[in-house]
Design a protein around this motif. Structure first.
Motif, PDB file in Angstrom:
ATOM      1  N   LEU A   4       0.937  -1.355   0.146  1.00 45.51           N
ATOM      2  CA  LEU A   4       0.131  -0.136   0.057  1.00 45.51           C
ATOM      3  C   LEU A   4       0.889   1.238   0.058  1.00 45.51           C
ATOM      4  O   LEU A   4       0.657   2.128  -0.618  1.00 45.51           O
ATOM      5  CB  LEU A   4      -0.933   0.000   1.093  1.00 45.51           C
ATOM      6  N   LEU A   5       1.974   1.397   0.892  1.00 44.31           N
ATOM      7  CA  LEU A   5       2.842   2.356   0.930  1.00 44.31           C
ATOM      8  C   LEU A   5       3.279   2.704  -0.229  1.00 44.31           C
ATOM      9  O   LEU A   5       3.729   3.667  -0.867  1.00 44.31           O
ATOM     10  CB  LEU A   5       3.808   2.354   1.888  1.00 44.31           C
ATOM     11  N   HIS A   6       3.890   1.376  -1.270  1.00 40.65           N
ATOM     12  CA  HIS A   6       4.539   1.384  -2.305  1.00 40.65           C
ATOM     13  C   HIS A   6       3.634   2.275  -3.396  1.00 40.65           C
ATOM     14  O   HIS A   6       4.206   3.003  -4.434  1.00 40.65           O
ATOM     15  CB  HIS A   6       5.146   0.167  -2.766  1.00 40.65           C
ATOM     16  N   GLU A   7       2.512   1.748  -3.303  1.00 40.85           N
ATOM     17  CA  GLU A   7       1.440   2.155  -4.335  1.00 40.85           C
ATOM     18  C   GLU A   7       1.095   3.561  -4.280  1.00 40.85           C
ATOM     19  O   GLU A   7       0.809   4.372  -5.172  1.00 40.85           O
ATOM     20  CB  GLU A   7       0.140   1.377  -4.308  1.00 40.85           C
ATOM     21  N   LYS A   8       1.190   4.154  -2.710  1.00 43.28           N
ATOM     22  CA  LYS A   8       1.145   5.499  -2.600  1.00 43.28           C
ATOM     23  C   LYS A   8       2.054   6.299  -2.999  1.00 43.28           C
ATOM     24  O   LYS A   8       1.966   7.785  -2.839  1.00 43.28           O
ATOM     25  CB  LYS A   8       0.590   5.685  -1.250  1.00 43.28           C
ATOM     26  N   GLY A   9       3.169   5.908  -3.505  1.00 43.13           N
ATOM     27  CA  GLY A   9       4.348   6.370  -3.847  1.00 43.13           C
ATOM     28  C   GLY A   9       5.672   6.574  -3.059  1.00 43.13           C
ATOM     29  O   GLY A   9       6.599   7.294  -3.349  1.00 43.13           O
ATOM     30  N   LEU A  10       5.663   5.923  -1.998  1.00 39.35           N
ATOM     31  CA  LEU A  10       6.685   5.915  -0.844  1.00 39.35           C
ATOM     32  C   LEU A  10       7.714   4.920  -1.437  1.00 39.35           C
ATOM     33  O   LEU A  10       7.554   3.780  -1.868  1.00 39.35           O
ATOM     34  CB  LEU A  10       6.165   5.509   0.496  1.00 39.35           C
ATOM     35  N   LYS A  11       8.774   5.446  -1.581  1.00 37.65           N
ATOM     36  CA  LYS A  11      10.109   4.698  -2.019  1.00 37.65           C
ATOM     37  C   LYS A  11      11.097   4.627  -1.062  1.00 37.65           C
ATOM     38  O   LYS A  11      11.045   5.194   0.004  1.00 37.65           O
ATOM     39  CB  LYS A  11      10.755   5.566  -3.164  1.00 37.65           C
ATOM     40  N   THR A  12      12.105   3.638  -1.234  1.00 39.68           N
ATOM     41  CA  THR A  12      13.052   3.326  -0.468  1.00 39.68           C
ATOM     42  C   THR A  12      13.725   4.485   0.013  1.00 39.68           C
ATOM     43  O   THR A  12      14.259   4.662   1.295  1.00 39.68           O
ATOM     44  CB  THR A  12      14.118   2.312  -1.047  1.00 39.68           C
ATOM     45  N   GLU A  13      14.255   5.184  -0.603  1.00 35.07           N
ATOM     46  CA  GLU A  13      15.015   6.287  -0.628  1.00 35.07           C
ATOM     47  C   GLU A  13      14.482   7.522   0.318  1.00 35.07           C
ATOM     48  O   GLU A  13      14.974   8.026   1.175  1.00 35.07           O
ATOM     49  CB  GLU A  13      15.418   7.109  -1.955  1.00 35.07           C
ATOM     50  N   HIS A  14      12.938   7.616   0.462  1.00 35.90           N
ATOM     51  CA  HIS A  14      12.179   8.147   1.146  1.00 35.90           C
ATOM     52  C   HIS A  14      12.532   7.852   2.623  1.00 35.90           C
ATOM     53  O   HIS A  14      12.410   8.497   3.569  1.00 35.90           O
ATOM     54  CB  HIS A  14      10.707   8.462   1.010  1.00 35.90           C
TER      55      HIS A  14
END
Length: 88
Positions: free
Chosen positions: A5-15
């Motif tokens: 869900l977080l990945h789909e919302k745009g959160l990336k590893t770098e963040h």
């Protein structure tokens, strides 16, 4: 799954890794600010610094989880095809 869900919302590893290092700096800032700004003294400043400092491992773990998700669910692209030069 929360990571999906977080990945789909745009959160990336770098963040998440950036948040890790930011929380370490914020921990020092809150400790120093509390030490200088509150009459409660060192005990309260230590608690503030520790409280904010505990965020770093959580953000780092989230970064690792996102990295694993991104690795395992990366879009596959077909191999590039060889192009032959056009005949004139």
């Amino acid at each position: 799954m929360v990571v999906k869900l977080l990945h789909e919302k745009g959160l990336k590893t770098e963040h998440a890794y950036t948040a890790t290092f930011a929380s370490i700096g914020l921990s020092v800032i809150t400790w120093y600010g509390s030490l200088k700004g509150e009459p409660a003294g060192t005990a309260r400043a230590d608690r503030w610094g520790i409280f904010v400092g505990e965020w770093a491992p959580a953000f780092f773990a989230l970064g690792l989880a996102l990295a694993n998700y991104e690795r395992d669910h990366a879009p596959t692209t077909p191999p590039p095809t060889e192009r032959t030069p056009a005949r004139e």
